[in-house]
Design a protein around this motif. Structure first.
Motif, PDB file in Angstrom:
ATOM      1  N   ILE A  12      58.407  80.448  60.309  1.00  0.00           N
ATOM      2  CA  ILE A  12      58.770  80.790  61.011  1.00  0.00           C
ATOM      3  C   ILE A  12      58.225  82.015  61.964  1.00  0.00           C
ATOM      4  O   ILE A  12      58.059  82.638  63.413  1.00  0.00           O
ATOM      5  N   GLY A  13      57.772  82.659  61.145  1.00  0.00           N
ATOM      6  CA  GLY A  13      56.992  84.237  61.495  1.00  0.00           C
ATOM      7  C   GLY A  13      55.785  83.625  62.566  1.00  0.00           C
ATOM      8  O   GLY A  13      55.529  83.891  63.470  1.00  0.00           O
ATOM      9  N   ILE A  14      55.281  82.506  61.590  1.00  0.00           N
ATOM     10  CA  ILE A  14      54.187  82.125  62.528  1.00  0.00           C
ATOM     11  C   ILE A  14      53.938  81.884  64.119  1.00  0.00           C
ATOM     12  O   ILE A  14      53.328  81.831  65.175  1.00  0.00           O
ATOM     13  N   ALA A  16      56.634  82.501  65.401  1.00  0.00           N
ATOM     14  CA  ALA A  16      57.269  83.987  66.684  1.00  0.00           C
ATOM     15  C   ALA A  16      56.257  84.345  67.207  1.00  0.00           C
ATOM     16  O   ALA A  16      55.850  84.463  68.409  1.00  0.00           O
ATOM     17  N   VAL A  17      55.454  84.589  66.338  1.00  0.00           N
ATOM     18  CA  VAL A  17      53.817  85.265  67.041  1.00  0.00           C
ATOM     19  C   VAL A  17      52.911  84.778  67.847  1.00  0.00           C
ATOM     20  O   VAL A  17      52.154  84.977  68.662  1.00  0.00           O
ATOM     21  N   SER A 125      64.181  93.942  61.991  1.00  0.00           N
ATOM     22  CA  SER A 125      64.411  92.928  62.540  1.00  0.00           C
ATOM     23  C   SER A 125      65.242  92.916  63.468  1.00  0.00           C
ATOM     24  O   SER A 125      65.531  92.689  64.667  1.00  0.00           O
ATOM     25  N   ALA A 155      58.830  89.252  70.242  1.00  0.00           N
ATOM     26  CA  ALA A 155      58.481  87.367  69.429  1.00  0.00           C
ATOM     27  C   ALA A 155      57.244  87.809  68.375  1.00  0.00           C
ATOM     28  O   ALA A 155      57.029  87.900  67.279  1.00  0.00           O
ATOM     29  N   TYR A 158      58.665  90.602  65.340  1.00  0.00           N
ATOM     30  CA  TYR A 158      59.734  89.701  64.615  1.00  0.00           C
ATOM     31  C   TYR A 158      59.000  88.514  63.734  1.00  0.00           C
ATOM     32  O   TYR A 158      59.301  88.540  63.037  1.00  0.00           O
ATOM     33  N   GLY A 159      57.676  88.184  64.011  1.00  0.00           N
ATOM     34  CA  GLY A 159      57.241  87.102  63.995  1.00  0.00           C
ATOM     35  C   GLY A 159      56.009  88.238  62.605  1.00  0.00           C
ATOM     36  O   GLY A 159      56.416  87.153  61.678  1.00  0.00           O
ATOM     37  N   GLN A 162      58.540  88.145  59.725  1.00  0.00           N
ATOM     38  CA  GLN A 162      59.781  87.479  58.492  1.00  0.00           C
ATOM     39  C   GLN A 162      58.429  87.292  57.850  1.00  0.00           C
ATOM     40  O   GLN A 162      58.537  86.787  56.618  1.00  0.00           O
ATOM     41  N   ILE A 163      56.533  86.158  58.695  1.00  0.00           N
ATOM     42  CA  ILE A 163      55.972  86.556  58.270  1.00  0.00           C
ATOM     43  C   ILE A 163      55.836  87.376  56.198  1.00  0.00           C
ATOM     44  O   ILE A 163      55.996  87.357  55.279  1.00  0.00           O
TER      45      ILE A 163
END
Length: 186
Positions: A12-14, A16-17, A125, A155, A158-159, A162-163
């Motif tokens: 999800i993080g990747i 978002a990035v 976040s 994004a 956030y990304g 999450q990572i």
């Protein structure tokens, strides 16, 4: 789908990035893509409403579904013909989404069962999402290109959060339940 919560958070993080980088690199295209996506959704929904209308056995639902289909077609045409006002409305929708999601994530950070670092990242976040939503509500007319740039920045932050949460969770074992608790808060 993913057996490991840590893997899900990292993916999800990747994603978002990647979305963040694209939004910052092409802000005009980002806003136009959102408007077009909304129009496509409206046209698809119009078709589905028409299908429901013609599959109904009574007149009442037929007229109601046909009316909804016409409203959907009008919304889709409006979005394509006048993308600027549609983008303004999308700014308001994104602001509401960021605000609601941020509040949910913020309170998810206070749930037990997570490490202190993971909880802190949920809270961070959530605060970033709330700030993003408040900023959009406060200045919706400042420009939709600004939305694309802010969305890209959001994004990215956030990304990366999450990572980082996924990596921390993986170091702790990687199989703790995480995301379902977020939906319980909302």
């Amino acid at each position: 789908m993913f057996k490991s919560t840590s893997t899900s958070l990292i993916l999800i993080g990747i994603l978002a990035v990647i979305v963040g980088i694209m939004a910052i690199a092409w802000p005009g295209v980002t806003i136009l893509a959102l408007v077009i996506l909304f129009a496509v959704y409206a046209f698809i929904d119009a078709g589905l409403q028409a299908m429901r209308a013609f599959s109904s056995r009574t007149a009442g639902p037929v007229l109601g579904h046909l009316l909804l289909a016409l409203i959907d077609v009008a919304a889709g045409v409006f979005a394509l013909v006048w993308p600027a006002p549609t983008a303004f409305v999308l700014v308001i929708v994104v602001a509401a989404w960021a605000l609601a999601g941020g509040v949910a994530e913020f309170f998810a950070g206070f749930q037990s069962g997570e490490s202190a670092g993971t909880r802190a990242l949920f809270i961070l976040s959530g605060l970033v999402s709330v700030a993003f939503g408040v900023l959009l509500f406060a200045r919706p007319g400042a420009g939709v290109l600004t939305l694309a740039l802010l969305f890209g920045l959001y994004a990215l932050i956030y990304g990366f959060s999450q990572i980082t949460a996924g990596i921390q969770l993986r170091q702790l074992g990687g199989h703790a339940e995480s995301r379902p608790q977020l939906h319980d808060v909302a």
